[in-house]
Design a protein around this motif. Sequence first.
Motif, PDB file in Angstrom:
ATOM      1  N   SER A 131      18.178  44.271 -16.145  1.00  0.00           N
ATOM      2  CA  SER A 131      18.374  45.652 -15.160  1.00  0.00           C
ATOM      3  C   SER A 131      19.884  44.738 -13.613  1.00  0.00           C
ATOM      4  CB  SER A 131      17.511  46.108 -14.029  1.00  0.00           C
ATOM      5  OG  SER A 131      16.513  45.308 -13.541  1.00  0.00           O
ATOM      6  N   SER A 132      19.014  42.955 -13.459  1.00  0.00           N
ATOM      7  CA  SER A 132      19.900  42.328 -12.733  1.00  0.00           C
ATOM      8  C   SER A 132      20.121  41.291 -13.316  1.00  0.00           C
ATOM      9  CB  SER A 132      19.709  42.028 -11.749  1.00  0.00           C
ATOM     10  OG  SER A 132      18.446  41.290 -11.374  1.00  0.00           O
ATOM     11  N   ILE A 133      20.940  40.258 -13.081  1.00  0.00           N
ATOM     12  CA  ILE A 133      21.522  38.488 -13.927  1.00  0.00           C
ATOM     13  C   ILE A 133      20.246  37.386 -13.126  1.00  0.00           C
ATOM     14  CG2 ILE A 133      23.237  37.203 -13.973  1.00  0.00           C
ATOM     15  CD1 ILE A 133      25.076  38.893 -13.640  1.00  0.00           C
ATOM     16  N   PRO A 134      20.068  37.441 -14.238  1.00  0.00           N
ATOM     17  CA  PRO A 134      18.752  36.840 -13.025  1.00  0.00           C
ATOM     18  C   PRO A 134      19.497  35.567 -12.927  1.00  0.00           C
ATOM     19  CG  PRO A 134      18.717  36.696 -15.954  1.00  0.00           C
ATOM     20  CD  PRO A 134      20.146  37.825 -15.448  1.00  0.00           C
ATOM     21  N   THR A 135      18.855  34.508 -11.887  1.00  0.00           N
ATOM     22  CA  THR A 135      19.114  33.488 -11.248  1.00  0.00           C
ATOM     23  C   THR A 135      17.977  32.553 -11.085  1.00  0.00           C
ATOM     24  OG1 THR A 135      16.799  34.333  -9.430  1.00  0.00           O
ATOM     25  CG2 THR A 135      19.608  34.870  -9.170  1.00  0.00           C
ATOM     26  N   THR A 136      18.412  31.687 -11.275  1.00  0.00           N
ATOM     27  CA  THR A 136      17.740  30.029 -11.645  1.00  0.00           C
ATOM     28  C   THR A 136      17.752  29.540 -10.492  1.00  0.00           C
ATOM     29  OG1 THR A 136      20.143  29.148 -11.838  1.00  0.00           O
ATOM     30  CG2 THR A 136      18.775  29.922 -13.407  1.00  0.00           C
ATOM     31  N   SER A 137      16.574  28.553 -10.403  1.00  0.00           N
ATOM     32  CA  SER A 137      16.603  26.849  -9.309  1.00  0.00           C
ATOM     33  C   SER A 137      16.133  25.737 -10.087  1.00  0.00           C
ATOM     34  CB  SER A 137      14.772  27.614  -8.631  1.00  0.00           C
ATOM     35  OG  SER A 137      14.785  27.000  -7.769  1.00  0.00           O
ATOM     36  N   GLN A 138      16.392  24.807  -9.166  1.00  0.00           N
ATOM     37  CA  GLN A 138      16.324  23.564  -9.834  1.00  0.00           C
ATOM     38  C   GLN A 138      15.098  23.607 -10.061  1.00  0.00           C
ATOM     39  OE1 GLN A 138      17.712  23.322  -5.763  1.00  0.00           O
ATOM     40  NE2 GLN A 138      15.935  21.343  -5.467  1.00  0.00           N
ATOM     41  N   VAL A 139      14.900  22.357 -10.793  1.00  0.00           N
ATOM     42  CA  VAL A 139      13.345  21.352 -11.411  1.00  0.00           C
ATOM     43  C   VAL A 139      12.843  21.357 -10.186  1.00  0.00           C
ATOM     44  CG1 VAL A 139      11.651  19.927 -12.493  1.00  0.00           C
ATOM     45  CG2 VAL A 139      13.773  21.042 -13.298  1.00  0.00           C
ATOM     46  N   PRO A 140      11.202  21.913  -9.487  1.00  0.00           N
ATOM     47  CA  PRO A 140      10.853  21.519  -8.557  1.00  0.00           C
ATOM     48  C   PRO A 140      10.744  19.929  -8.152  1.00  0.00           C
ATOM     49  CG  PRO A 140       9.675  22.610  -9.618  1.00  0.00           C
ATOM     50  CD  PRO A 140      10.595  22.607 -10.053  1.00  0.00           C
ATOM     51  N   PRO A 141      10.282  19.069  -7.097  1.00  0.00           N
ATOM     52  CA  PRO A 141       9.702  17.452  -6.781  1.00  0.00           C
ATOM     53  C   PRO A 141       8.612  17.829  -7.441  1.00  0.00           C
ATOM     54  CG  PRO A 141      10.898  18.353  -5.367  1.00  0.00           C
ATOM     55  CD  PRO A 141      11.262  19.619  -5.654  1.00  0.00           C
ATOM     56  N   TYR A 142       7.914  18.511  -7.186  1.00  0.00           N
ATOM     57  CA  TYR A 142       6.055  18.283  -7.740  1.00  0.00           C
ATOM     58  C   TYR A 142       6.700  18.729  -9.261  1.00  0.00           C
ATOM     59  CZ  TYR A 142       5.939  23.080  -8.440  1.00  0.00           C
ATOM     60  OH  TYR A 142       6.325  24.462  -9.007  1.00  0.00           O
ATOM     61  N   THR A 143       7.585  18.982  -9.881  1.00  0.00           N
ATOM     62  CA  THR A 143       7.292  19.044 -11.607  1.00  0.00           C
ATOM     63  C   THR A 143       6.989  17.033 -12.013  1.00  0.00           C
ATOM     64  OG1 THR A 143       8.206  21.528 -11.513  1.00  0.00           O
ATOM     65  CG2 THR A 143       7.951  19.952 -13.707  1.00  0.00           C
ATOM     66  N   PHE A 144       8.481  16.753 -11.532  1.00  0.00           N
ATOM     67  CA  PHE A 144       8.908  15.575 -11.782  1.00  0.00           C
ATOM     68  C   PHE A 144       7.869  15.027 -11.418  1.00  0.00           C
ATOM     69  CE2 PHE A 144      13.461  17.343 -11.127  1.00  0.00           C
ATOM     70  CZ  PHE A 144      13.693  16.712 -12.425  1.00  0.00           C
ATOM     71  N   GLU A 145       7.150  14.997 -10.651  1.00  0.00           N
ATOM     72  CA  GLU A 145       6.491  14.314  -9.756  1.00  0.00           C
ATOM     73  C   GLU A 145       4.562  14.276 -10.471  1.00  0.00           C
ATOM     74  OE1 GLU A 145       3.722  11.901  -7.576  1.00  0.00           O
ATOM     75  OE2 GLU A 145       5.620  12.324  -7.321  1.00  0.00           O
ATOM     76  N   THR A 146       4.197  15.002 -11.212  1.00  0.00           N
ATOM     77  CA  THR A 146       3.773  15.321 -12.183  1.00  0.00           C
ATOM     78  C   THR A 146       3.609  14.389 -13.341  1.00  0.00           C
ATOM     79  OG1 THR A 146       2.780  17.203 -11.457  1.00  0.00           O
ATOM     80  CG2 THR A 146       2.488  17.264 -13.460  1.00  0.00           C
ATOM     81  N   LEU A 147       5.033  14.579 -13.677  1.00  0.00           N
ATOM     82  CA  LEU A 147       5.470  13.858 -14.747  1.00  0.00           C
ATOM     83  C   LEU A 147       5.191  12.363 -15.006  1.00  0.00           C
ATOM     84  CD1 LEU A 147       8.570  16.004 -16.537  1.00  0.00           C
ATOM     85  CD2 LEU A 147       6.355  16.135 -16.913  1.00  0.00           C
ATOM     86  N   TYR A 148       5.897  12.037 -13.621  1.00  0.00           N
ATOM     87  CA  TYR A 148       6.447  10.412 -13.661  1.00  0.00           C
ATOM     88  C   TYR A 148       4.460  10.288 -13.102  1.00  0.00           C
ATOM     89  CZ  TYR A 148      10.782  11.088 -11.177  1.00  0.00           C
ATOM     90  OH  TYR A 148      12.024  11.788 -11.516  1.00  0.00           O
ATOM     91  N   GLU A 149       3.332  10.854 -13.156  1.00  0.00           N
ATOM     92  CA  GLU A 149       1.589  10.711 -13.520  1.00  0.00           C
ATOM     93  C   GLU A 149       1.768  10.385 -15.000  1.00  0.00           C
ATOM     94  OE1 GLU A 149       0.022   9.668 -10.310  1.00  0.00           O
ATOM     95  OE2 GLU A 149       1.152   9.908  -8.666  1.00  0.00           O
ATOM     96  N   LYS A 150       2.184  11.031 -14.942  1.00  0.00           N
ATOM     97  CA  LYS A 150       1.504  10.632 -16.863  1.00  0.00           C
ATOM     98  C   LYS A 150       2.670   9.015 -17.525  1.00  0.00           C
ATOM     99  CE  LYS A 150       1.304  15.634 -17.338  1.00  0.00           C
ATOM    100  NZ  LYS A 150       1.669  16.034 -18.502  1.00  0.00           N
ATOM    101  N   VAL A 151       3.592   8.467 -16.638  1.00  0.00           N
ATOM    102  CA  VAL A 151       4.196   7.593 -17.363  1.00  0.00           C
ATOM    103  C   VAL A 151       3.554   6.174 -17.605  1.00  0.00           C
ATOM    104  CG1 VAL A 151       6.278   5.831 -17.571  1.00  0.00           C
ATOM    105  CG2 VAL A 151       6.489   8.669 -16.626  1.00  0.00           C
ATOM    106  N   VAL A 152       3.593   5.599 -18.320  1.00  0.00           N
ATOM    107  CA  VAL A 152       2.593   4.191 -18.521  1.00  0.00           C
ATOM    108  C   VAL A 152       3.335   3.224 -17.871  1.00  0.00           C
ATOM    109  CG1 VAL A 152       1.316   3.010 -20.465  1.00  0.00           C
ATOM    110  CG2 VAL A 152       1.649   5.496 -20.620  1.00  0.00           C
ATOM    111  N   ASP A 153       4.852   2.709 -18.446  1.00  0.00           N
ATOM    112  CA  ASP A 153       5.231   1.990 -17.727  1.00  0.00           C
ATOM    113  C   ASP A 153       6.449   2.733 -17.640  1.00  0.00           C
ATOM    114  OD1 ASP A 153       6.048  -0.496 -17.646  1.00  0.00           O
ATOM    115  OD2 ASP A 153       6.112  -1.193 -19.402  1.00  0.00           O
TER     116      ASP A 153
END
Length: 278
Positions: free
Chosen positions: A55-77
């Motif tokens: 019914s309306s054109i969708p909108t987008t938003s950037q990947v939030p910092p907390y998403t990256f923070e969560t992924l960074y915690e999984k990085v081994v090296d």
Amino acid sequence: MIELIVCSSCDMSKEEAMERGFHFAPLLVQVEGEWYEDGVTMSKEKFNRGLEGFSSIPTTSQVPPYTFETLYEKVVDEAIVITMSKEVSGTYQSAVIAANHHPKIHIVDCLKASVGERVLIEYADRLIKEGLDCKTIVDRLEDVKDKICLLAILDSLTYVYKGGRLSKTQAILGSLLKVKPILTMEDGKIAALGKSKGVKKACRFIESYVEAHGGIDVSMPYACSYSGVDPSIVDKYFDQCTILTKEELARGAIEQTGAGIGTHAGPNAIFLAYFRNE
């Protein structure tokens, strides 16, 4: 061990990313008042099926910092993060903010989006498999990213204009004769490259552009994507286009766009990304 963190804006599916051992960071997309994670809670198929009927054109938003923070915690090296251009999204800045306490996270702004982002990811993966160290890989990515060409043929400029990625003047000029707008990205920003009536003329325009700007380095990754639900749109263009044979195209990636890109491109768009020759 060097890991890759990719964003859904590269038009790689979450499933493929996980199969290849990449970490996947989804953009956010608002569809009819509800927020979803691109490629996670809003699949490519579901989004593209509904794109013309929302019914309306969708909108987008950037990947939030907390998403990256969560992924960074999984990085081994160590990890390399490749994001879309900071000129069109705040995702790069989110990645930087989240990396404040993670010195072994290296962030590269690819200056492109969609499959223009993907081809740099493919090159990074190649270098990792060659056993290069992280600094060398990042340096090479920075060196070659200016050679990436991203070309997009849209059905109209309505979506890219309403999404705020193009000026009103550019949008009006592109829609005057109901032509197919041809866009690129220069210095990280979307730019109107030309326009053409019909598939055949659009292909001739693309061929002339590619030839005038160094040609395609077929030793490097290249990729194609399409928006909407009909993958035959790729064949429709490349049946008319001689810059890549079908055999060469088959060796590259052909992807359906996700919500992060399809929101701004609209349906029935096609994208081509490659590294130009010297």
